[in-house]
Design a protein around this motif. Structure first.
Motif, PDB file in Angstrom:
ATOM      1  N   ASP A   9       0.868  -1.177   0.000  1.00 38.92           N
ATOM      2  CA  ASP A   9       0.000   0.000   0.000  1.00 38.92           C
ATOM      3  C   ASP A   9       0.907   1.229   0.000  1.00 38.92           C
ATOM      4  O   ASP A   9       1.528   1.554   1.021  1.00 38.92           O
ATOM      5  N   LEU A  10       0.999   1.889  -1.156  1.00 41.50           N
ATOM      6  CA  LEU A  10       1.920   3.020  -1.268  1.00 41.50           C
ATOM      7  C   LEU A  10       1.419   4.250  -0.522  1.00 41.50           C
ATOM      8  O   LEU A  10       2.216   5.047  -0.043  1.00 41.50           O
ATOM      9  N   ARG A  11       0.101   4.424  -0.407  1.00 38.73           N
ATOM     10  CA  ARG A  11      -0.421   5.576   0.338  1.00 38.73           C
ATOM     11  C   ARG A  11      -0.106   5.463   1.825  1.00 38.73           C
ATOM     12  O   ARG A  11       0.285   6.440   2.452  1.00 38.73           O
ATOM     13  N   ALA A  12      -0.279   4.264   2.380  1.00 35.88           N
ATOM     14  CA  ALA A  12      -0.004   4.061   3.808  1.00 35.88           C
ATOM     15  C   ALA A  12       1.463   3.732   4.070  1.00 35.88           C
ATOM     16  O   ALA A  12       1.885   3.636   5.224  1.00 35.88           O
ATOM     17  N   LYS A  13       2.237   3.527   3.000  1.00 35.39           N
ATOM     18  CA  LYS A  13       3.658   3.164   3.091  1.00 35.39           C
ATOM     19  C   LYS A  13       3.844   1.897   3.921  1.00 35.39           C
ATOM     20  O   LYS A  13       4.599   1.860   4.891  1.00 35.39           O
ATOM     21  N   THR A  14       3.130   0.842   3.524  1.00 38.21           N
ATOM     22  CA  THR A  14       3.218  -0.437   4.210  1.00 38.21           C
ATOM     23  C   THR A  14       3.327  -1.565   3.189  1.00 38.21           C
ATOM     24  O   THR A  14       2.934  -1.418   2.040  1.00 38.21           O
ATOM     25  N   CYS A  15       3.858  -2.682   3.653  1.00 38.70           N
ATOM     26  CA  CYS A  15       3.944  -3.905   2.856  1.00 38.70           C
ATOM     27  C   CYS A  15       3.649  -5.063   3.792  1.00 38.70           C
ATOM     28  O   CYS A  15       3.959  -5.012   4.989  1.00 38.70           O
ATOM     29  N   LEU A  28      11.797  -4.526  -1.273  1.00 40.94           N
ATOM     30  CA  LEU A  28      11.868  -4.837  -2.701  1.00 40.94           C
ATOM     31  C   LEU A  28      10.497  -4.803  -3.362  1.00 40.94           C
ATOM     32  O   LEU A  28      10.357  -4.333  -4.494  1.00 40.94           O
ATOM     33  N   HIS A  29       9.497  -5.280  -2.655  1.00 43.49           N
ATOM     34  CA  HIS A  29       8.148  -5.306  -3.214  1.00 43.49           C
ATOM     35  C   HIS A  29       7.632  -3.885  -3.443  1.00 43.49           C
ATOM     36  O   HIS A  29       7.017  -3.584  -4.459  1.00 43.49           O
ATOM     37  N   ALA A  30       7.893  -3.006  -2.477  1.00 40.58           N
ATOM     38  CA  ALA A  30       7.454  -1.621  -2.588  1.00 40.58           C
ATOM     39  C   ALA A  30       8.220  -0.900  -3.693  1.00 40.58           C
ATOM     40  O   ALA A  30       7.638  -0.109  -4.442  1.00 40.58           O
ATOM     41  N   ILE A  31       9.510  -1.185  -3.810  1.00 39.94           N
ATOM     42  CA  ILE A  31      10.309  -0.554  -4.860  1.00 39.94           C
ATOM     43  C   ILE A  31       9.780  -0.959  -6.232  1.00 39.94           C
ATOM     44  O   ILE A  31       9.665  -0.134  -7.143  1.00 39.94           O
ATOM     45  N   TYR A  32       9.427  -2.215  -6.381  1.00 38.42           N
ATOM     46  CA  TYR A  32       8.857  -2.676  -7.645  1.00 38.42           C
ATOM     47  C   TYR A  32       7.548  -1.946  -7.954  1.00 38.42           C
ATOM     48  O   TYR A  32       7.314  -1.514  -9.073  1.00 38.42           O
ATOM     49  N   ALA A  33       6.706  -1.795  -6.925  1.00 44.00           N
ATOM     50  CA  ALA A  33       5.437  -1.095  -7.123  1.00 44.00           C
ATOM     51  C   ALA A  33       5.667   0.378  -7.452  1.00 44.00           C
ATOM     52  O   ALA A  33       4.950   0.961  -8.278  1.00 44.00           O
ATOM     53  N   ILE A  34       6.669   0.993  -6.843  1.00 46.39           N
ATOM     54  CA  ILE A  34       6.975   2.399  -7.115  1.00 46.39           C
ATOM     55  C   ILE A  34       7.481   2.545  -8.553  1.00 46.39           C
ATOM     56  O   ILE A  34       7.110   3.488  -9.264  1.00 46.39           O
ATOM     57  N   PHE A  35       8.338   1.609  -8.988  1.00 43.65           N
ATOM     58  CA  PHE A  35       8.827   1.651 -10.363  1.00 43.65           C
ATOM     59  C   PHE A  35       7.693   1.447 -11.365  1.00 43.65           C
ATOM     60  O   PHE A  35       7.714   2.019 -12.449  1.00 43.65           O
ATOM     61  N   GLN A  36       6.719   0.640 -11.021  1.00 42.73           N
ATOM     62  CA  GLN A  36       5.593   0.419 -11.916  1.00 42.73           C
ATOM     63  C   GLN A  36       4.804   1.710 -12.145  1.00 42.73           C
ATOM     64  O   GLN A  36       4.236   1.913 -13.210  1.00 42.73           O
ATOM     65  N   ARG A  37       4.772   2.582 -11.143  1.00 47.19           N
ATOM     66  CA  ARG A  37       4.044   3.856 -11.255  1.00 47.19           C
ATOM     67  C   ARG A  37       4.940   4.992 -11.750  1.00 47.19           C
ATOM     68  O   ARG A  37       4.504   6.136 -11.815  1.00 47.19           O
ATOM     69  N   ASN A  38       6.229   4.699 -12.051  1.00 42.90           N
ATOM     70  CA  ASN A  38       7.203   5.689 -12.526  1.00 42.90           C
ATOM     71  C   ASN A  38       7.334   6.865 -11.555  1.00 42.90           C
ATOM     72  O   ASN A  38       7.329   8.032 -11.952  1.00 42.90           O
ATOM     73  N   GLU A  39       7.451   6.552 -10.271  1.00 39.27           N
ATOM     74  CA  GLU A  39       7.611   7.580  -9.250  1.00 39.27           C
ATOM     75  C   GLU A  39       9.002   7.474  -8.634  1.00 39.27           C
ATOM     76  O   GLU A  39       9.716   6.491  -8.831  1.00 39.27           O
ATOM     77  N   ASP A  40       9.360   8.475  -7.854  1.00 41.90           N
ATOM     78  CA  ASP A  40      10.683   8.523  -7.227  1.00 41.90           C
ATOM     79  C   ASP A  40      10.646   7.773  -5.898  1.00 41.90           C
ATOM     80  O   ASP A  40       9.752   7.984  -5.067  1.00 41.90           O
ATOM     81  N   ILE A  41      11.646   6.929  -5.675  1.00 44.59           N
ATOM     82  CA  ILE A  41      11.701   6.122  -4.441  1.00 44.59           C
ATOM     83  C   ILE A  41      11.921   7.010  -3.225  1.00 44.59           C
ATOM     84  O   ILE A  41      11.414   6.731  -2.137  1.00 44.59           O
TER      85      ILE A  41
END
Length: 124
Positions: A9-15, A28-41
């Motif tokens: 959950d990127l809004r709540a910053k949880t995995c 790693l899971h969150a980084i993959y999700a962030i890359f999928q949305r083309n956002e900055d880590i």
């Protein structure tokens, strides 16, 4: 990873692996999700790891402590060490040797076996 799926959950910053929750750095899971949305880590890293927090922590100057000669004198009595208390348990039997005391080992007796002697093979 480990043939499991994790909910991010990127809004709540949880995995669901809970690594992001524990350390504040995206897993790693969150980084993959962030890359999928083309956002900055860096937008998802906890504020404690940012440059501003580092500068705020080490910004004030810490003055060194002056030597004991420059300490102000106090009118209070001197602090005494705590009373010696005997620790529970069995007391030591062997005395502790001082640093200068060296123990010389006894000489090793010569080997009574002949030089061509072979031990018997071990039996199971």
């Amino acid at each position: 990873m480990y043939e499991r799926e994790f909910a991010v959950d990127l809004r709540a910053k949880t995995c669901s692996c809970r690594r992001w929750d524990l350390c504040g750095i995206p897993c790693l899971h969150a980084i993959y999700a962030i890359f999928q949305r083309n956002e900055d880590i860096e937008d998802y890293v906890d504020k404690l790891y940012k440059k501003e927090a580092y500068l705020k922590t080490y910004g004030p100057i810490i003055r060194p402590v002056p030597s004991i000669d420059q300490w102000p004198m106090s009118c209070l009595p001197a602090i005494k060490p705590p009373k010696l208390r005997i620790q529970p348990g069995r007391p030591r039997k062997v005395r502790t040797k001082e640093p200068g005391v060296v123990e010389i080992p006894a000489p090793v007796p010569p080997n009574p076996k002949p030089p061509n002697w072979k031990p018997q093979p071990a039996r199971l």
